[in-house]
Write an enzyme that holds these catalytic residues in place. Structure first.
Site: not given
Ligand code: GH3
Ligand code: MG
Ligand code: MG
Ligand code: MG
Length: 323
Positions: A207, A216, A199-200, A242
């Site tokens: 974003n 993206d 997980d990123i 992500e």
């Molecule tokens: P954590 O370190 O806890 O993982 O924090 P985080 O911000 O990475 O975690 P969270 O799961 O809250 O956020 C993931 C975000 O990824 C939320 C969502 O809007 C974004 N996301 C999901 N799919 C895509 C995508 O295809 N493209 C983009 N640009 N963003 C995406």
């Molecule tokens: Mg994340």
């Molecule tokens: Mg996540």
């Molecule tokens: Mg998360």
């Protein structure tokens, strides 16, 4: 004036037929060693198509593997068995779907029936009537172009169904089937299957600060780094958002952990170029590692353990691997 109208209508008919055939006429392979007959077929077909005459069945088999829309074979050839030739086309993976027109004498019932049993698409009685030849050829070519079109679309949709469009990696649906098959093999006494849950870190911030498009870009760049840091036998997939998963066949926990650490370093070790390379952004990931236990054959508990380890990596500070 009436003459011009008539010729205009005729042109319209020809243009209509040509467009139904995809613009140009068909590529037709005529296989016949009766030279005069072959040449007459060739001449008649060349008005609308691109016919090629071949009298040697071995050379014809090779030509048929190239760009050909229709094969016309003389079932009453002198020096070779035309129906055997048709059967060979049907048994070759490359040519098995080619339309075949067989030239037969209609009073030769057994040969005619054999031709149909082999699966030729249509029959032409000798001597060949030019109008009938043209109509039967056109029908077969049209049908082939339509089935080619359907086949290409089917292949394309099958690929779409198992591919993530943003990153080009395989998707979760594809992984599910692969993981299940691997686990079943491993449960029968094989080596364990390892799984990485990736997980990123703070992806939402990326974003929020740079916009969804840059998010993206980061996902695509990460996918490239991920794919180039796993082994050829491993399966990297975009699990969703992500989150990514790597399935590793025949891999013990410690080896998977080592590979996970290598991936982590290849992400944290050099910043991502974003916005056409104008900006540099440092990205980190958290990875959870799990490996199947002896006899374990269901994917869900294994994925759950990898996910739990990944959350532990998050809770203990991110940018780390936990097994
Ligand atoms: P954590 O370190 O806890 O993982 O924090 P985080 O911000 O990475 O975690 P969270 O799961 O809250 O956020 C993931 C975000 O990824 C939320 C969502 O809007 C974004 N996301 C999901 N799919 C895509 C995508 O295809 N493209 C983009 N640009 N963003 C995406
Ligand atoms: Mg994340
Ligand atoms: Mg996540
Ligand atoms: Mg998360």
């Amino acid at each position: 004036l009436r003459q011009r109208e008539a010729s205009g209508r005729r042109m319209g008919v020809i243009a209509g037929a040509a467009s139904r055939l995809g613009g140009a006429g068909g590529r037709i392979l005529i296989v016949d060693d009766y030279e005069r007959q072959g040449q007459r077929l060739c001449a008649e077909l060349s008005i609308e198509h691109r016919p090629v005459l071949e009298s040697d069945p071995h050379k014809a088999l090779l030509s048929a593997r190239g760009p050909v829309d229709l094969v016309i074979v003389n079932a009453a050839a002198k020096a070779f068995d035309g129906l055997r030739f048709a059967a060979q086309l049907r048994s070759d993976q490359v040519t098995r779907n080619l339309p075949i027109l067989a030239l037969v004498d209609f009073d030769e019932r057994p040969r005619l029936i054999k031709a149909l049993e082999i699966g030729v698409n249509d029959l032409l009685s000798r001597p060949v009537d030019p109008g009938e030849l043209s109509a039967r050829a056109k029908t077969q070519i049209r049908r082939k172009r339509y089935t080619d079109y359907l086949r290409n679309n089917l292949d394309h949709s099958l690929e779409l169904a198992v591919t993530d469009q943003l990153t080009g990696l395989h998707n979760r649906r594809y992984m599910a089937g692969q993981l299940e098959a691997l686990l079943q093999r491993a449960a029968m006494g094989g080596e364990p299957v390892a799984v990485l849950a990736i997980d990123i870190d703070h992806f939402k911030k990326i974003n929020d600060s740079f916009g969804h498009d840059v998010g993206d870009e980061v996902l695509r760049e990460f996918a490239v780094r991920l794919a180039s840091n796993v082994r050829a036998v491993d399966l990297p997939v975009r699990y969703g958002g992500e989150e990514f998963v790597v399935v590793m066949p025949d891999t013990h926990l410690e080896d998977a952990e080592r590979i996970a650490e290598r991936i982590r370093l290849h992400v944290a070790g050099s910043p991502f170029r974003i916005m056409d390379g104008q900006e540099l952004l440092s990205v980190t990931i958290s990875i959870g590692v799990a490996a199947s236990l002896g006899g374990e054959s269901r994917p869900e508990p294994l994925l759950k353990r990898a996910d739990a380890a990944m959350y532990e990596a998050k809770a203990s500070g991110r940018n780390r691997v936990i097994a």
